[in-house]
Design a protein around this motif. Sequence first.
Motif, PDB file in Angstrom:
ATOM      1  N   GLY A 174       0.787  -1.240  -0.056  1.00 34.84           N
ATOM      2  CA  GLY A 174      -0.059  -0.001   0.062  1.00 34.84           C
ATOM      3  C   GLY A 174       0.815   1.261  -0.040  1.00 34.84           C
ATOM      4  N   ILE A 175       0.543   2.132  -0.707  1.00 36.07           N
ATOM      5  CA  ILE A 175       1.401   3.285  -1.151  1.00 36.07           C
ATOM      6  C   ILE A 175       0.234   4.585  -0.744  1.00 36.07           C
ATOM      7  CG2 ILE A 175       2.785   4.956  -2.612  1.00 36.07           C
ATOM      8  CD1 ILE A 175       3.506   2.551  -4.166  1.00 36.07           C
ATOM      9  N   ILE A 176       0.576   5.300   0.352  1.00 34.99           N
ATOM     10  CA  ILE A 176      -0.496   6.450   1.016  1.00 34.99           C
ATOM     11  C   ILE A 176       0.159   7.730   0.364  1.00 34.99           C
ATOM     12  CG2 ILE A 176      -1.514   7.538   2.859  1.00 34.99           C
ATOM     13  CD1 ILE A 176      -0.880   4.856   4.552  1.00 34.99           C
ATOM     14  N   THR A 177      -0.673   8.417  -0.396  1.00 36.43           N
ATOM     15  CA  THR A 177      -0.071   9.540  -1.310  1.00 36.43           C
ATOM     16  C   THR A 177      -0.812  10.819  -0.418  1.00 36.43           C
ATOM     17  OG1 THR A 177      -1.550   9.701  -3.132  1.00 36.43           O
ATOM     18  CG2 THR A 177       0.277   8.189  -3.033  1.00 36.43           C
ATOM     19  N   ALA A 183       4.259   5.715   3.253  1.00 38.08           N
ATOM     20  CA  ALA A 183       3.444   7.080   3.118  1.00 38.08           C
ATOM     21  C   ALA A 183       4.085   8.184   3.011  1.00 38.08           C
ATOM     22  CB  ALA A 183       2.915   7.291   4.615  1.00 38.08           C
ATOM     23  N   HIS A 184       3.719   8.930   2.099  1.00 37.61           N
ATOM     24  CA  HIS A 184       4.443  10.177   1.585  1.00 37.61           C
ATOM     25  C   HIS A 184       4.775  11.012   2.781  1.00 37.61           C
ATOM     26  CE1 HIS A 184       5.442  13.989  -0.506  1.00 37.61           C
ATOM     27  NE2 HIS A 184       5.433  13.271  -1.719  1.00 37.61           N
ATOM     28  N   ASP A 185       5.613  11.930   2.796  1.00 36.35           N
ATOM     29  CA  ASP A 185       6.161  12.723   3.953  1.00 36.35           C
ATOM     30  C   ASP A 185       5.144  13.745   4.425  1.00 36.35           C
ATOM     31  OD1 ASP A 185       8.360  14.132   5.457  1.00 36.35           O
ATOM     32  OD2 ASP A 185       7.987  15.702   4.023  1.00 36.35           O
ATOM     33  N   HIS A 186       4.521  14.347   2.967  1.00 35.99           N
ATOM     34  CA  HIS A 186       3.519  15.254   3.633  1.00 35.99           C
ATOM     35  C   HIS A 186       2.261  14.826   4.326  1.00 35.99           C
ATOM     36  CE1 HIS A 186       4.386  17.846  -0.494  1.00 35.99           C
ATOM     37  NE2 HIS A 186       5.172  17.615   0.545  1.00 35.99           N
ATOM     38  N   TRP A 218       4.093  -1.578  10.466  1.00 36.36           N
ATOM     39  CA  TRP A 218       5.316  -0.683  10.099  1.00 36.36           C
ATOM     40  C   TRP A 218       4.967   0.149   8.778  1.00 36.36           C
ATOM     41  CZ3 TRP A 218      10.327   0.220  11.508  1.00 36.36           C
ATOM     42  CH2 TRP A 218      11.085   0.927  10.825  1.00 36.36           C
ATOM     43  N   VAL A 219       5.067   1.549   8.797  1.00 35.72           N
ATOM     44  CA  VAL A 219       4.891   2.282   7.685  1.00 35.72           C
ATOM     45  C   VAL A 219       6.160   3.147   7.172  1.00 35.72           C
ATOM     46  CG1 VAL A 219       3.252   4.128   6.430  1.00 35.72           C
ATOM     47  CG2 VAL A 219       2.310   2.302   8.058  1.00 35.72           C
ATOM     48  N   GLN A 220       6.613   2.904   5.956  1.00 38.97           N
ATOM     49  CA  GLN A 220       7.927   3.584   5.742  1.00 38.97           C
ATOM     50  C   GLN A 220       7.591   5.078   5.233  1.00 38.97           C
ATOM     51  OE1 GLN A 220      10.975   2.578   6.385  1.00 38.97           O
ATOM     52  NE2 GLN A 220      11.722   4.497   5.340  1.00 38.97           N
ATOM     53  N   LYS A 221       8.272   5.968   5.536  1.00 35.97           N
ATOM     54  CA  LYS A 221       7.862   7.418   4.763  1.00 35.97           C
ATOM     55  C   LYS A 221       8.776   7.545   3.733  1.00 35.97           C
ATOM     56  CE  LYS A 221      10.001  10.903   6.821  1.00 35.97           C
ATOM     57  NZ  LYS A 221      10.495  12.056   7.924  1.00 35.97           N
ATOM     58  N   ASN A 251      11.879   3.267  -4.585  1.00 39.05           N
ATOM     59  CA  ASN A 251      12.523   2.123  -5.504  1.00 39.05           C
ATOM     60  C   ASN A 251      13.351   1.591  -4.264  1.00 39.05           C
ATOM     61  OD1 ASN A 251      11.350   3.368  -7.607  1.00 39.05           O
ATOM     62  ND2 ASN A 251      13.383   3.675  -8.500  1.00 39.05           N
ATOM     63  N   LEU A 252      14.188   2.140  -3.341  1.00 40.03           N
ATOM     64  CA  LEU A 252      15.028   1.554  -2.566  1.00 40.03           C
ATOM     65  C   LEU A 252      14.184   0.610  -1.609  1.00 40.03           C
ATOM     66  CD1 LEU A 252      17.744   1.396  -1.182  1.00 40.03           C
ATOM     67  CD2 LEU A 252      17.067   3.400   0.347  1.00 40.03           C
ATOM     68  N   PHE A 253      12.994   1.160  -1.016  1.00 39.47           N
ATOM     69  CA  PHE A 253      12.023   0.145  -0.240  1.00 39.47           C
ATOM     70  C   PHE A 253      11.552  -1.013  -1.067  1.00 39.47           C
ATOM     71  CE2 PHE A 253       7.978  -1.062   1.709  1.00 39.47           C
ATOM     72  CZ  PHE A 253       8.437  -1.260   2.855  1.00 39.47           C
ATOM     73  N   VAL A 254      11.204  -0.832  -2.101  1.00 36.52           N
ATOM     74  CA  VAL A 254      10.740  -2.224  -3.025  1.00 36.52           C
ATOM     75  C   VAL A 254      11.999  -2.944  -3.365  1.00 36.52           C
ATOM     76  CG1 VAL A 254       9.717  -2.625  -5.147  1.00 36.52           C
ATOM     77  CG2 VAL A 254       8.707  -0.778  -4.064  1.00 36.52           C
ATOM     78  N   VAL A 255      13.062  -2.504  -3.593  1.00 40.67           N
ATOM     79  CA  VAL A 255      14.126  -3.299  -3.975  1.00 40.67           C
ATOM     80  C   VAL A 255      14.616  -4.108  -2.788  1.00 40.67           C
ATOM     81  CG1 VAL A 255      16.442  -3.318  -4.365  1.00 40.67           C
ATOM     82  CG2 VAL A 255      15.108  -2.117  -5.754  1.00 40.67           C
ATOM     83  N   ALA A 256      14.556  -3.278  -1.317  1.00 41.48           N
ATOM     84  CA  ALA A 256      15.028  -3.904  -0.272  1.00 41.48           C
ATOM     85  C   ALA A 256      14.068  -5.108   0.175  1.00 41.48           C
ATOM     86  CB  ALA A 256      15.292  -2.808   0.967  1.00 41.48           C
ATOM     87  N   GLN A 257      12.693  -4.752  -0.036  1.00 42.68           N
ATOM     88  CA  GLN A 257      11.801  -5.611   0.544  1.00 42.68           C
ATOM     89  C   GLN A 257      11.422  -6.680  -0.265  1.00 42.68           C
ATOM     90  OE1 GLN A 257      10.715  -5.484   3.856  1.00 42.68           O
ATOM     91  NE2 GLN A 257      11.976  -3.626   3.949  1.00 42.68           N
TER      92      GLN A 257
END
Length: 211
Positions: free
Chosen positions: A66-69, A103-106, A163-166, A174-180
Amino acid sequence: MAKKLKIFVSSTVYGFEELLDRVYTLLSTFGYEVLMSHKGTVPVLSTESAFDSCLRSVEECDLFLGIITPKYGTGKLEATDPSITHLEMLKAVELNKPRWFLAHDHVVFARSLLKDLGYKNKEMRESLTLHKNSKSIENLKVIDLYEDVTLEGLPLEERQGNWVQKFETNDDVNLFVVAQFSKYLDVEKILEEQFKDTKFFLNRNEGQAYV
């Protein structure tokens, strides 16, 4: 032949098309079957609504991203109803799908700022109205969504899978998707480990799941 793991990617689309294209390409390259409405890979039936097609795919997927924008999204039945993206993420949590969230920083910043100003929960935020040309977040419900997936309503000791990655840039995602997800076999092991104490198991040769 073993079937690919199915990963459902949930996100609003408008303004984030390039990001979703990147995520789709990465996950496909890693070997997953990617279910993403933006790419037209969510199976649809003429006998069901778009809501039903998306939620059915969440039920049938092996993994959920899930990507929260800052945009809450459309597809609501009524103006006050949750968006389809919100419903997808709620369904993944309800079903306890192996899940990952960004989740987006905003969104994270807006929530933190409002808490500092005394608006500590959804009920208190209901009295607020955003300026129609707000540039940070489109709708305060994106904060509700963030809190739903971080399981804010549960005691700390009961929060699992919260866990929700900012992220700020596409490169962060990209970094998160590759790492996970780049180590496909490791992810498959995570899936098997999560359900080892239940009647759930995967027959990867036939692509079937049993409960």
